[in-house]
Scaffold this active site. Sequence first.
Site, PDB file in Angstrom:
ATOM      1  N   LYS A 180     -11.888  -6.308   6.722  1.00 52.29           N
ATOM      2  CA  LYS A 180     -11.944  -4.868   7.022  1.00 52.29           C
ATOM      3  C   LYS A 180     -13.279  -4.499   7.676  1.00 52.29           C
ATOM      4  CE  LYS A 180      -8.696  -3.854   3.280  1.00 52.29           C
ATOM      5  NZ  LYS A 180      -8.464  -3.370   1.896  1.00 52.29           N
ATOM      6  N   GLN A 217     -11.498  -1.621  -3.535  1.00 54.04           N
ATOM      7  CA  GLN A 217     -10.508  -2.697  -3.457  1.00 54.04           C
ATOM      8  C   GLN A 217      -9.848  -2.918  -4.823  1.00 54.04           C
ATOM      9  OE1 GLN A 217      -9.719  -4.062  -0.520  1.00 54.04           O
ATOM     10  NE2 GLN A 217      -8.234  -5.521  -1.336  1.00 54.04           N
ATOM     11  N   ASP A 239      -6.988   5.085   1.849  1.00 55.10           N
ATOM     12  CA  ASP A 239      -5.849   4.304   1.347  1.00 55.10           C
ATOM     13  C   ASP A 239      -4.627   5.206   1.129  1.00 55.10           C
ATOM     14  OD1 ASP A 239      -6.360   1.542   1.019  1.00 55.10           O
ATOM     15  OD2 ASP A 239      -7.495   1.871  -0.830  1.00 55.10           O
TER      16      ASP A 239
HETATM   17  N1  GUN Z   1      -5.545  -4.478  -2.750  1.00 57.89           N
HETATM   18  C1  GUN Z   1      -4.464  -4.953  -2.096  1.00 57.89           C
HETATM   19  N2  GUN Z   1      -4.089  -4.086  -1.116  1.00 57.89           N
HETATM   20  C2  GUN Z   1      -4.956  -3.049  -1.175  1.00 57.89           C
HETATM   21  C3  GUN Z   1      -5.086  -1.859  -0.419  1.00 57.89           C
HETATM   22  O1  GUN Z   1      -4.302  -1.548   0.490  1.00 57.89           O
HETATM   23  N3  GUN Z   1      -6.117  -1.039  -0.771  1.00 57.89           N
HETATM   24  C4  GUN Z   1      -6.977  -1.334  -1.785  1.00 57.89           C
HETATM   25  N4  GUN Z   1      -7.938  -0.452  -2.062  1.00 57.89           N
HETATM   26  N5  GUN Z   1      -6.873  -2.439  -2.505  1.00 57.89           N
HETATM   27  C5  GUN Z   1      -5.869  -3.297  -2.191  1.00 57.89           C
END
Ligand code: GUN
Length: 297
Positions: free
Chosen positions: A52, A96, A119
């Site tokens: 990311k 995350q 998100d």
């Molecule tokens: N863990 C797995 N997928 C995601 C996501 O899309 N966002 C976040 N914050 N954690 C994740």
Amino acid sequence: MTELIDGKALAREIRGQLRGAIETLADADSRPGLATVLMGDDPASQTYVNMKQRDCEEVGIDGRHVDVDGDAPAETLYETIEDLNADPDVHGYLVQDPVPDHVDYREVIRRIAPEKDVDGFHPENVGRLVAGDARFRPCTPHGVQKLLEAADVETEGADVTIVGRSRIVGKPLANLLLQKAPDGNATVTVCHSRTENLAEKTRRADVLIAAVGVPELIDASMVGDGTVVIDVGINRVDADTEKGYELVGDVDFDGVKERASAITPVPGGVGPMTRAMLLYNTVKAASEQSGVPVELP
Ligand code: GUN
């Protein structure tokens, strides 16, 4: 001939389209800023946040990463969240998932400022999505919608079966696909671990979306001829490779591709689109917070 839906190429195209909007915002002294927060040292999560951050760098988003000690109390993470909520240079951020067992992820989400929740997990944003007034579409469901659109797959009137009812994918995607909208208007069936006669429900789908986290659960016997198959799964399975594992989807690709009219690969399908839509939400957040209008792809 089965069409291979190339998520990597589409994500590249979307990142290219976002660059113009990012430069418009930067020229107005509002370069979009995205922070990632990782509590603990889960190796898969580290890989995801690194990717990311790399994406941010590539498109000109101001990326920032915050590590929080996995043994620290939840309050330490809450302090980071308060700082990010108050920081005008951070337009969006995410914590995350998963977090360590002593931290309640739902409480974490509740503390994130909804206008920075790129998100789309905050209860206010979930409520707005269900009400048909989404602020941020969650990244994976939005990526799936974009993939379907790019592959000229009509959802209007289609029977869509989603296998998986997660907070991150299954539930929001079901809601988006049944909205009264050109990229919705589907008849949606959501299957899960207690569903009876799963294969009957997957076989009757025009569009089958696997988002359950079980390696290669969907085999050719569960797919009708001509179905469009979207594989959201990214599962690490032990393998004789340099890393000791390989990534496989929730779909038995080799078997199912003989039946499907179109299919996404793993890797290179939904994964890159999830990351591209995070950049999209960050640009949207920066535009809304700065009052500088931009065109989004
Ligand atoms: N863990 C797995 N997928 C995601 C996501 O899309 N966002 C976040 N914050 N954690 C994740």
